[in-house]
Design a protein around this motif. Structure first.
Motif, PDB file in Angstrom:
ATOM      1  N   CYS A   1     -29.488 -23.516  29.854  1.00  0.00           N
ATOM      2  CA  CYS A   1     -29.513 -22.936  28.509  1.00  0.00           C
ATOM      3  C   CYS A   1     -28.108 -22.622  28.006  1.00  0.00           C
ATOM      4  O   CYS A   1     -27.351 -21.905  28.664  1.00  0.00           O
ATOM      5  CB  CYS A   1     -30.357 -21.660  28.517  1.00  0.00           C
ATOM      6  N   ASP A   2     -27.785 -23.155  26.819  1.00  0.00           N
ATOM      7  CA  ASP A   2     -26.502 -22.832  26.182  1.00  0.00           C
ATOM      8  C   ASP A   2     -26.699 -22.019  24.903  1.00  0.00           C
ATOM      9  O   ASP A   2     -25.787 -21.889  24.094  1.00  0.00           O
ATOM     10  CB  ASP A   2     -25.700 -24.104  25.891  1.00  0.00           C
ATOM     11  N   PHE A   3     -27.903 -21.454  24.720  1.00  0.00           N
ATOM     12  CA  PHE A   3     -28.151 -20.606  23.566  1.00  0.00           C
ATOM     13  C   PHE A   3     -27.553 -19.219  23.798  1.00  0.00           C
ATOM     14  O   PHE A   3     -27.201 -18.852  24.919  1.00  0.00           O
ATOM     15  CB  PHE A   3     -29.656 -20.470  23.295  1.00  0.00           C
ATOM     16  N   ASN A   4     -27.476 -18.434  22.732  1.00  0.00           N
ATOM     17  CA  ASN A   4     -26.963 -17.073  22.836  1.00  0.00           C
ATOM     18  C   ASN A   4     -28.070 -16.173  23.374  1.00  0.00           C
ATOM     19  O   ASN A   4     -28.764 -15.479  22.634  1.00  0.00           O
ATOM     20  CB  ASN A   4     -26.485 -16.572  21.467  1.00  0.00           C
ATOM     21  N   SER A   5     -28.244 -16.201  24.690  1.00  0.00           N
ATOM     22  CA  SER A   5     -29.260 -15.372  25.340  1.00  0.00           C
ATOM     23  C   SER A   5     -28.617 -14.612  26.487  1.00  0.00           C
ATOM     24  O   SER A   5     -27.700 -15.113  27.156  1.00  0.00           O
ATOM     25  CB  SER A   5     -30.430 -16.230  25.846  1.00  0.00           C
TER      26      SER A   5
ATOM     27  N   LEU B   1     -33.528 -33.481  29.070  1.00  0.00           N
ATOM     28  CA  LEU B   1     -32.640 -32.476  29.647  1.00  0.00           C
ATOM     29  C   LEU B   1     -31.196 -32.957  29.563  1.00  0.00           C
ATOM     30  O   LEU B   1     -30.875 -34.063  29.980  1.00  0.00           O
ATOM     31  CB  LEU B   1     -33.001 -32.209  31.113  1.00  0.00           C
ATOM     32  N   THR B   2     -30.343 -32.126  28.985  1.00  0.00           N
ATOM     33  CA  THR B   2     -28.921 -32.443  28.929  1.00  0.00           C
ATOM     34  C   THR B   2     -28.148 -31.332  29.627  1.00  0.00           C
ATOM     35  O   THR B   2     -28.541 -30.159  29.578  1.00  0.00           O
ATOM     36  CB  THR B   2     -28.426 -32.588  27.476  1.00  0.00           C
ATOM     37  N   LEU B   3     -27.059 -31.705  30.273  1.00  0.00           N
ATOM     38  CA  LEU B   3     -26.237 -30.752  31.009  1.00  0.00           C
ATOM     39  C   LEU B   3     -25.137 -30.260  30.074  1.00  0.00           C
ATOM     40  O   LEU B   3     -24.061 -30.841  29.986  1.00  0.00           O
ATOM     41  CB  LEU B   3     -25.660 -31.402  32.274  1.00  0.00           C
ATOM     42  N   GLU B   4     -25.441 -29.194  29.350  1.00  0.00           N
ATOM     43  CA  GLU B   4     -24.553 -28.700  28.298  1.00  0.00           C
ATOM     44  C   GLU B   4     -23.363 -27.943  28.885  1.00  0.00           C
ATOM     45  O   GLU B   4     -23.495 -27.263  29.909  1.00  0.00           O
ATOM     46  CB  GLU B   4     -25.316 -27.774  27.348  1.00  0.00           C
TER      47      GLU B   4
ATOM     48  N   PHE C   1     -25.923 -25.647  35.046  1.00  0.00           N
ATOM     49  CA  PHE C   1     -26.171 -27.053  35.367  1.00  0.00           C
ATOM     50  C   PHE C   1     -24.938 -27.918  35.111  1.00  0.00           C
ATOM     51  O   PHE C   1     -24.748 -28.944  35.762  1.00  0.00           O
ATOM     52  CB  PHE C   1     -27.354 -27.582  34.549  1.00  0.00           C
ATOM     53  N   HIS C   2     -24.119 -27.528  34.149  1.00  0.00           N
ATOM     54  CA  HIS C   2     -22.900 -28.294  33.899  1.00  0.00           C
ATOM     55  C   HIS C   2     -21.885 -28.042  35.006  1.00  0.00           C
ATOM     56  O   HIS C   2     -21.177 -28.954  35.442  1.00  0.00           O
ATOM     57  CB  HIS C   2     -22.318 -27.912  32.541  1.00  0.00           C
TER      58      HIS C   2
ATOM     59  N   TYR D   1     -22.639 -26.949  38.118  1.00  0.00           N
ATOM     60  CA  TYR D   1     -23.213 -27.445  39.376  1.00  0.00           C
ATOM     61  C   TYR D   1     -24.329 -28.439  39.036  1.00  0.00           C
ATOM     62  O   TYR D   1     -25.507 -28.084  39.035  1.00  0.00           O
ATOM     63  CB  TYR D   1     -23.769 -26.292  40.210  1.00  0.00           C
ATOM     64  N   PRO D   2     -23.984 -29.688  38.730  1.00  0.00           N
ATOM     65  CA  PRO D   2     -24.979 -30.655  38.247  1.00  0.00           C
ATOM     66  C   PRO D   2     -26.076 -30.932  39.264  1.00  0.00           C
ATOM     67  O   PRO D   2     -25.802 -31.231  40.429  1.00  0.00           O
ATOM     68  CB  PRO D   2     -24.149 -31.919  37.985  1.00  0.00           C
ATOM     69  N   PRO D   3     -27.332 -30.849  38.838  1.00  0.00           N
ATOM     70  CA  PRO D   3     -28.448 -31.211  39.723  1.00  0.00           C
ATOM     71  C   PRO D   3     -28.618 -32.730  39.781  1.00  0.00           C
ATOM     72  O   PRO D   3     -28.004 -33.467  39.003  1.00  0.00           O
ATOM     73  CB  PRO D   3     -29.648 -30.547  39.042  1.00  0.00           C
ATOM     74  N   ASN D   4     -29.472 -33.177  40.664  1.00  0.00           N
ATOM     75  CA  ASN D   4     -29.773 -34.602  40.793  1.00  0.00           C
ATOM     76  C   ASN D   4     -30.836 -34.980  39.756  1.00  0.00           C
ATOM     77  O   ASN D   4     -32.015 -34.687  39.933  1.00  0.00           O
ATOM     78  CB  ASN D   4     -30.270 -34.909  42.208  1.00  0.00           C
ATOM     79  N   VAL D   5     -30.409 -35.585  38.670  1.00  0.00           N
ATOM     80  CA  VAL D   5     -31.334 -35.938  37.592  1.00  0.00           C
ATOM     81  C   VAL D   5     -31.596 -37.451  37.612  1.00  0.00           C
ATOM     82  O   VAL D   5     -30.824 -38.221  38.190  1.00  0.00           O
ATOM     83  CB  VAL D   5     -30.778 -35.513  36.216  1.00  0.00           C
TER      84      VAL D   5
END
Length: 406
Positions: free
Chosen positions: A41-45, A218-221, A226-227, A229-233
């Motif tokens: 999540c890259d939203f303001n949360s 799913l994008t690695l923002e 996730f950006h 530490y990239p998972p195996n997609v």
């Protein structure tokens, strides 16, 4: 640097554009807290870490700030009817029933809401309580957008979600019992997801016959876990197979794909999101909320203070806006196309002049180049991406960037 709202007279002076009429107006309300920040999540949360548990956020103080913020913004939108409201986050379904009722009462008291306004709330399956959602409906919420993401508990765990597959199904059942209009958000190309698992998620979603589906790759923002530490997609070919199957299956189930990630049953398109894509206006209140507000000769953009505590402090003093700028006339074609070209059927050609206040001559060369390259449909009545243009959407949108024009 923060600044207060400039007097409305500053925006009524003659300028470089001339709008024939003001666009439709929507309202976005941002709720910034969640139980747990998801790694994608890259939203303001913001995770609420205060005492008293996850739901003990400063609800009344935040509702006070929202009202102060809206009161300060009223001169910029005075008298303009509001056609849609979207309460997003974060996880706004953490609000209490009384808190949500107060919020909607404040909105109705201060804004001319359409009698048939679409009023959407985002909801997390981990926060569903049947009684509370009945109260939400009674207060005036008439559309839910439910963040399912997947029905597979292992994938949900990898995504950092607080719910499992059974909770996702139960949440939809509660939604069906109380709302006749709701959206299911799902993601595909998840960590270690196979094509068969993607199909199972979508089939499960369709089995509930939701009026609307949002299906996101799913994008690695940047600035996410996730950006870092990239998972195996899934690889690009597998992800493309998923996308192709989704397009075929949803069409077969009666869902029309009308935007990059949006699929709807007939007459169930998201009116609020359509207003964004058709370059309508929106007032955004709440921490980090964005606004786009048109005047006869200019278009204004605003951003509220992002951190919840800072936002509440500044809203109380009438200074919630962190950034405010007039959109340069040279940038309006790109901003318009950034939204309009997301629609699979595009928009009527005259909408460009209606929403930017600029003549079609400003984009004639780019339109001709897009048609020549096969990225735009050759139709003088519409500005619409071709199938190839949908596939290379970023390249198509960039053709409308201002470079040398003065």
């Amino acid at each position: 640097m923060s600044q207060s709202v400039l007097p409305v007279q500053n925006f009524l002076r003659p300028g470089k554009i001339s709008l024939p009429a003001l666009p439709p107006m929507s309202l976005y309300v941002h709720f910034p807290w969640c139980v747990r920040k998801c790694p994608y999540c890259d939203f303001n949360s913001h995770e609420w870490r205060g005492g008293g548990g996850a739901q003990a956020f400063p609800e009344q103080a935040y509702l006070d700030a929202l009202r102060h913020d809206l009161e300060q913004a009223l001169p910029l939108v005075w008298g303009r009817p509001v056609h849609t409201v979207f309460i997003g986050g974060g996880t706004p379904s953490l609000l209490s029933a009384a808190g949500l009722d107060r919020l909607l009462s404040d909105l109705r008291a201060l804004l001319p809401l359409d009698a048939d306004a679409e009023i959407t709330m985002e909801a997390n399956p981990g926060t569903f309580e049947a009684d509370k959602f009945r109260s939400f409906r009674a207060s005036g919420i008439n559309r839910l957008s439910i963040g399912i993401q997947s029905f597979n508990s292992e994938h949900l765990k990898a995504l950092g979600r607080i719910h499992g597959g059974d909770e996702a199904r139960h949440a939809i059942e509660i939604a069906q019992a109380n709302f006749d209009n709701f959206n299911l958000d799902l993601m595909f190309a998840l960590p270690n997801q196979t094509l068969a698992q993607c199909r199972q998620d979508v089939e499960t979603a369709i089995s509930f016959a939701p009026p609307h589906l949002s299906l996101y790759h799913l994008t690695l923002e940047p600035n996410t876990q996730f950006h870092k530490y990239p998972p195996n997609v899934p690889d690009d070919d597998t992800a493309a197979d998923m996308q192709d199957w989704i397009a075929e299956r949803t069409a077969g189930a009666g869902y029309g794909r009308y935007e990059v990630s949006a699929y709807a049953q007939p007459h169930r398109r998201a009116r609020h999101n359509l207003n964004y894509w058709e370059f309508g206006d929106y007032l955004g209140i709440g921490a980090g909320a964005h606004s786009k507000i048109s005047f006869p000769h200019r278009v204004l953009r605003q951003v509220r203070h992002k951190h919840p505590q800072r936002y509440m402090e500044t809203a109380a003093t009438g200074n919630a806006i962190q950034e405010e700028r007039e959109v340069d006339a040279r940038d309006l074609p790109f901003e318009f196309m950034l939204n309009a070209l997301r629609l699979t059927d595009g928009v009527k050609s005259e909408l460009f002049a209606d929403r930017t206040g600029l003549p079609m001559a400003k984009i004639a060369k780019a339109l001709a180049a897009g048609v020549e390259k096969g990225l735009l449909v050759d139709d003088p009545q519409r500005i619409a991406p071709s199938a190839l243009g949908q596939r290379f959407l970023n390249d198509l949108q960039e053709m409308f960037l201002s470079r040398d024009e003065k």
